[in-house]
Design a protein around this motif. Structure first.
Motif, short mmCIF file in Angstrom:
data_model
loop_
_atom_site.label_atom_id
_atom_site.label_comp_id
_atom_site.label_asym_id
_atom_site.label_seq_id
_atom_site.Cartn_x
_atom_site.Cartn_y
_atom_site.Cartn_z
N GLN A 215 0.85 -1.09 -0.14
CA GLN A 215 -0.05 -0.02 0.08
C GLN A 215 0.91 1.28 -0.04
O GLN A 215 1.83 1.18 0.49
N GLU A 216 0.48 2.26 -0.78
CA GLU A 216 1.11 3.55 -0.71
C GLU A 216 0.68 4.48 0.18
O GLU A 216 0.13 5.47 0.02
N THR A 217 0.81 4.19 1.50
CA THR A 217 0.10 4.99 2.28
C THR A 217 1.45 5.78 3.14
O THR A 217 2.58 5.24 3.35
N GLU A 218 1.11 6.76 3.90
CA GLU A 218 2.20 7.54 4.69
C GLU A 218 2.30 6.83 6.15
O GLU A 218 3.32 7.18 6.74
N ILE A 219 1.24 6.36 6.74
CA ILE A 219 1.32 5.80 8.01
C ILE A 219 0.72 4.52 7.78
O ILE A 219 -0.45 4.11 7.05
N VAL A 220 1.46 3.71 8.50
CA VAL A 220 1.21 2.17 8.59
C VAL A 220 0.89 1.96 10.00
O VAL A 220 1.80 2.01 11.07
N LEU A 221 -0.32 1.36 10.35
CA LEU A 221 -0.54 0.66 11.76
C LEU A 221 -0.31 -0.83 11.69
O LEU A 221 -1.17 -1.31 10.91
N LEU A 222 0.35 -1.37 12.78
CA LEU A 222 0.62 -2.69 12.74
C LEU A 222 0.13 -3.13 14.14
O LEU A 222 0.85 -2.93 15.02
N MET B 264 8.47 -0.25 3.88
CA MET B 264 7.86 0.83 5.02
C MET B 264 8.81 1.55 5.69
O MET B 264 8.44 2.50 6.69
N ALA B 265 10.18 1.69 5.13
CA ALA B 265 11.28 2.25 5.97
C ALA B 265 11.04 3.97 6.02
O ALA B 265 11.08 4.71 6.97
N ASN B 266 10.41 4.24 4.97
CA ASN B 266 10.06 5.96 4.90
C ASN B 266 8.74 6.49 5.23
O ASN B 266 8.20 7.42 5.01
N ARG B 267 8.08 5.60 6.05
CA ARG B 267 6.63 5.93 6.40
C ARG B 267 6.65 6.00 7.90
O ARG B 267 7.60 5.63 8.65
N THR B 268 5.66 6.78 8.39
CA THR B 268 5.39 6.55 9.99
C THR B 268 4.98 5.19 10.29
O THR B 268 3.76 4.94 9.68
N ARG B 269 5.39 4.67 11.18
CA ARG B 269 5.05 3.04 11.35
C ARG B 269 4.67 3.20 12.95
O ARG B 269 5.47 3.54 13.78
N ILE B 270 3.33 2.54 13.16
CA ILE B 270 2.96 2.38 14.58
C ILE B 270 2.87 1.10 14.71
O ILE B 270 2.02 0.43 14.21
N LEU B 271 3.75 0.49 15.66
CA LEU B 271 3.58 -0.74 15.83
C LEU B 271 3.28 -1.01 17.40
O LEU B 271 3.86 -0.68 18.34
N VAL B 272 2.32 -1.98 17.42
CA VAL B 272 1.60 -2.40 18.72
C VAL B 272 2.14 -3.70 18.83
O VAL B 272 2.07 -4.51 18.13
N THR B 273 3.03 -3.96 19.89
CA THR B 273 3.53 -5.42 20.24
C THR B 273 3.71 -5.78 21.76
O THR B 273 4.00 -4.96 22.44
N HIS B 274 4.02 -7.04 21.73
CA HIS B 274 4.53 -7.48 23.06
C HIS B 274 5.91 -8.26 22.92
O HIS B 274 6.41 -8.55 24.01
N GLN B 275 6.55 -8.04 21.84
CA GLN B 275 7.97 -8.58 21.39
C GLN B 275 8.87 -7.50 21.98
O GLN B 275 9.15 -6.40 21.21
N LEU B 276 9.43 -7.52 23.17
CA LEU B 276 10.20 -6.63 23.76
C LEU B 276 11.50 -6.50 23.13
O LEU B 276 12.13 -5.29 23.16
N ASP B 277 11.89 -7.35 22.50
CA ASP B 277 13.19 -7.24 21.66
C ASP B 277 13.39 -6.19 20.49
O ASP B 277 14.47 -5.77 19.84
N VAL B 278 12.15 -5.72 19.97
CA VAL B 278 12.05 -4.73 18.96
C VAL B 278 11.93 -3.31 19.57
O VAL B 278 12.42 -2.40 18.71
N LEU B 279 12.01 -3.11 20.97
CA LEU B 279 11.94 -1.96 21.53
C LEU B 279 13.15 -0.97 21.30
O LEU B 279 13.28 0.24 21.03
N PRO B 280 14.40 -1.53 21.28
CA PRO B 280 15.67 -0.83 21.10
C PRO B 280 15.67 0.04 19.73
O PRO B 280 16.35 0.97 19.50
#
Length: 112
Positions: A35-42, A67-83
């Protein structure tokens, strides 16, 4: 088609019933990537994939790649991605069962 290998031409059953949970997650991520969107909600996209696949998706799809050049909002329980996150919001519910942000900042700030 041999075994469980899926190709882009694979027909999916109604509601994806012939797919595993991880395969459904990867298809949803692929749809968001195309998708060519500016914001991605995951919403917890890594929950049904193993650690190796999850790490690959984060590195090659979210941080670099489509997705690198978009605003990404990630909801997760995977703590290893937090850094790797620019901003972390920790949410909890109060006595009225209403959600509130209880902590926010960067990973480095939360370590200090």
């Amino acid at each position: 088609m041999e075994g469980n290998t899926l190709s882009y031409r694979t027909l999916l059953g109604e509601k994806g019933i012939n797919l595993s949970g991880g395969q459904k997650q990867r298809i949803c991520i692929a749809r968001a990537a195309y998708q060519e969107t500016e914001i991605v909600l995951l919403d917890d996209p890594l929950s049904a994939v193993d650690a190796h696949v999850g790490s690959h998706l984060v590195e090659k799809c979210l941080l670099s790649g489509p997705m690198a050049n978009r605003t990404r909002i990630l909801v997760t329980h995977q703590l290893d991605v937090l850094p790797k996150a620019d901003l972390i919001l920790v949410m909890d519910r109060d006595n009225n069962n209403e959600g509130h942000i209880v902590q926010q900042g960067t990973y480095q700030v939360s370590l200090d």
